[in-house]
Design a protein around this motif. Structure first.
Motif, PDB file in Angstrom:
ATOM      1  N   ILE A  56       0.829  -1.209   0.000  1.00 31.75           N
ATOM      2  CA  ILE A  56       0.000   0.000   0.000  1.00 31.75           C
ATOM      3  C   ILE A  56       0.861   1.256   0.000  1.00 31.75           C
ATOM      4  CG2 ILE A  56      -1.512   1.377   1.502  1.00 31.75           C
ATOM      5  CD1 ILE A  56      -3.019  -1.267   2.089  1.00 31.75           C
ATOM      6  N   GLN A  57       1.984   1.229   0.710  1.00 30.08           N
ATOM      7  CA  GLN A  57       2.848   2.407   0.767  1.00 30.08           C
ATOM      8  C   GLN A  57       3.408   2.772  -0.609  1.00 30.08           C
ATOM      9  OE1 GLN A  57       3.103   4.305   3.549  1.00 30.08           O
ATOM     10  NE2 GLN A  57       1.631   2.839   4.373  1.00 30.08           N
ATOM     11  N   LYS A  58       3.588   1.776  -1.449  1.00 27.04           N
ATOM     12  CA  LYS A  58       4.158   2.002  -2.779  1.00 27.04           C
ATOM     13  C   LYS A  58       3.080   2.140  -3.855  1.00 27.04           C
ATOM     14  CE  LYS A  58       6.919  -1.622  -1.929  1.00 27.04           C
ATOM     15  NZ  LYS A  58       7.725  -2.777  -2.232  1.00 27.04           N
ATOM     16  N   TYR A  66     -14.158   5.948  -2.971  1.00 25.65           N
ATOM     17  CA  TYR A  66     -13.235   5.001  -2.346  1.00 25.65           C
ATOM     18  C   TYR A  66     -11.794   5.490  -2.477  1.00 25.65           C
ATOM     19  CZ  TYR A  66     -11.233   0.726  -0.619  1.00 25.65           C
ATOM     20  OH  TYR A  66     -10.540  -0.173   0.140  1.00 25.65           O
ATOM     21  N   ILE A  67     -11.423   5.947  -3.645  1.00 27.99           N
ATOM     22  CA  ILE A  67     -10.059   6.439  -3.862  1.00 27.99           C
ATOM     23  C   ILE A  67      -9.780   7.646  -2.970  1.00 27.99           C
ATOM     24  CG2 ILE A  67      -8.539   7.593  -5.536  1.00 27.99           C
ATOM     25  CD1 ILE A  67      -9.742   5.697  -7.672  1.00 27.99           C
ATOM     26  N   ASP A  68     -10.705   8.585  -2.895  1.00 24.52           N
ATOM     27  CA  ASP A  68     -10.504   9.761  -2.048  1.00 24.52           C
ATOM     28  C   ASP A  68     -10.351   9.366  -0.583  1.00 24.52           C
ATOM     29  OD1 ASP A  68     -10.658  11.354  -4.281  1.00 24.52           O
ATOM     30  OD2 ASP A  68     -12.661  12.152  -3.832  1.00 24.52           O
ATOM     31  N   GLY A  69     -11.180   8.435  -0.134  1.00 21.92           N
ATOM     32  CA  GLY A  69     -11.071   7.958   1.249  1.00 21.92           C
ATOM     33  C   GLY A  69      -9.746   7.268   1.499  1.00 21.92           C
ATOM     34  N   GLY A  85      -4.741   3.967  -8.421  1.00 22.99           N
ATOM     35  CA  GLY A  85      -5.153   3.056  -9.488  1.00 22.99           C
ATOM     36  C   GLY A  85      -4.827   1.610  -9.174  1.00 22.99           C
ATOM     37  N   ASP A  86      -3.679   1.380  -8.523  1.00 23.24           N
ATOM     38  CA  ASP A  86      -3.299   0.022  -8.111  1.00 23.24           C
ATOM     39  C   ASP A  86      -4.277  -0.518  -7.067  1.00 23.24           C
ATOM     40  OD1 ASP A  86      -0.892   0.039  -9.663  1.00 23.24           O
ATOM     41  OD2 ASP A  86       0.056   1.230  -8.087  1.00 23.24           O
ATOM     42  N   ILE A  87      -4.616   0.337  -6.136  1.00 20.86           N
ATOM     43  CA  ILE A  87      -5.513  -0.058  -5.041  1.00 20.86           C
ATOM     44  C   ILE A  87      -6.886  -0.423  -5.604  1.00 20.86           C
ATOM     45  CG2 ILE A  87      -6.696   0.718  -2.944  1.00 20.86           C
ATOM     46  CD1 ILE A  87      -3.682   0.375  -2.521  1.00 20.86           C
ATOM     47  N   ILE A  88      -7.419   0.434  -6.434  1.00 19.90           N
ATOM     48  CA  ILE A  88      -8.775   0.235  -6.934  1.00 19.90           C
ATOM     49  C   ILE A  88      -8.905  -1.059  -7.734  1.00 19.90           C
ATOM     50  CG2 ILE A  88      -8.800   1.441  -9.158  1.00 19.90           C
ATOM     51  CD1 ILE A  88     -11.236   2.133  -6.320  1.00 19.90           C
ATOM     52  N   LYS A  89      -7.823  -1.515  -8.336  1.00 23.23           N
ATOM     53  CA  LYS A  89      -7.854  -2.752  -9.116  1.00 23.23           C
ATOM     54  C   LYS A  89      -8.044  -3.989  -8.244  1.00 23.23           C
ATOM     55  CE  LYS A  89      -4.760  -1.067 -12.714  1.00 23.23           C
ATOM     56  NZ  LYS A  89      -3.381  -1.143 -13.213  1.00 23.23           N
ATOM     57  N   VAL A  90      -7.648  -3.930  -6.991  1.00 22.14           N
ATOM     58  CA  VAL A  90      -7.700  -5.120  -6.136  1.00 22.14           C
ATOM     59  C   VAL A  90      -8.829  -5.094  -5.108  1.00 22.14           C
ATOM     60  CG1 VAL A  90      -5.248  -5.594  -6.426  1.00 22.14           C
ATOM     61  CG2 VAL A  90      -5.998  -4.220  -4.487  1.00 22.14           C
ATOM     62  N   VAL A  91      -9.540  -3.993  -5.020  1.00 28.04           N
ATOM     63  CA  VAL A  91     -10.638  -3.886  -4.059  1.00 28.04           C
ATOM     64  C   VAL A  91     -11.894  -4.502  -4.668  1.00 28.04           C
ATOM     65  CG1 VAL A  91     -12.118  -2.262  -2.813  1.00 28.04           C
ATOM     66  CG2 VAL A  91      -9.666  -1.831  -2.995  1.00 28.04           C
ATOM     67  N   PRO A  92     -12.551  -5.381  -3.925  1.00 28.37           N
ATOM     68  CA  PRO A  92     -13.789  -5.967  -4.450  1.00 28.37           C
ATOM     69  C   PRO A  92     -14.829  -4.887  -4.786  1.00 28.37           C
ATOM     70  CG  PRO A  92     -13.075  -7.114  -2.465  1.00 28.37           C
ATOM     71  CD  PRO A  92     -12.209  -5.899  -2.606  1.00 28.37           C
ATOM     72  N   GLU A  93     -15.527  -5.080  -5.864  1.00 32.80           N
ATOM     73  CA  GLU A  93     -16.522  -4.114  -6.337  1.00 32.80           C
ATOM     74  C   GLU A  93     -17.525  -3.741  -5.242  1.00 32.80           C
ATOM     75  OE1 GLU A  93     -17.796  -1.478  -9.112  1.00 32.80           O
ATOM     76  OE2 GLU A  93     -16.203  -2.912  -9.545  1.00 32.80           O
ATOM     77  N   SER A  94     -17.923  -4.700  -4.428  1.00 34.90           N
ATOM     78  CA  SER A  94     -18.920  -4.428  -3.386  1.00 34.90           C
ATOM     79  C   SER A  94     -18.424  -3.421  -2.345  1.00 34.90           C
ATOM     80  CB  SER A  94     -19.328  -5.730  -2.693  1.00 34.90           C
ATOM     81  OG  SER A  94     -18.213  -6.325  -2.063  1.00 34.90           O
TER      82      SER A  94
END
Length: 165
Positions: A79-81, A103-106, A85-94
């Protein structure tokens, strides 16, 4: 309840805070997603989002506990690196509540508050104990050996095994 004017103040997590802030239904007075703000509010570093296990479980399942610690430490380092865009790819849609931008802003608001290595800050247990004592007189009166109720040993082992995440 906030939008309907039924409450005057709230302490909550994202995405709720970001949603209410974006809609204008909330004015942030103190944002504990910012480390310096959290330290002002709690009087020191406040650990959160950590693994909680009863000692008998730890004693019976040390490999499971270590595997969980390994996963969290590796995720924290990633997460630190990672970028949004990387984060959003691995977060479940729900989890996105139908709005990736919220979600990205949070996430971006809280990213710097996440432990880079999974370790509790040295004064973290003391801060947490004091905060709990401020809302529960029985806890405030308790004599507690803080070193007996938390450990960094699993995170330290995970960092040794996975220095780069």
């Amino acid at each position: 309840a906030m939008r309907a004017g039924q409450i005057d103040a709230i302490s909550n997590l994202d995405p709720v805070i970001t949603l209410l802030q974006r809609s204008g239904d909330l004015k942030i007075v103190s944002d504990t997603r910012i480390v310096s703000e959290a330290e002002k509010v709690f009087g020191g570093p406040m650990p959160a989002a950590c693994l909680y296990c009863p000692q008998p479980f730890i004693d019976k399942n040390p490999n499971t506990v270590q595997a969980m610690a390994n996963a969290i430490v590796r995720a924290n380092k990633w997460i630190q690196k990672a970028g949004a865009g990387d984060i959003i790819k691995v977060v479940p849609e729900s989890y996105l509540l139908g709005d990736r931008a919220v979600y990205i802003d949070g996430f971006l608001a809280a990213q710097k508050a996440l432990s880079p290595d999974g370790l509790f800050p040295t004064k973290g247990p003391e801060t947490a104990f004091r905060a709990l004592g401020s809302v529960d007189a029985a806890i405030a009166k308790a004599k507690l050996d803080l070193s007996a109720v938390y450990t960094n040993s699993f995170a330290q082992k995970a960092n040794a095994k996975y220095p780069k995440g």
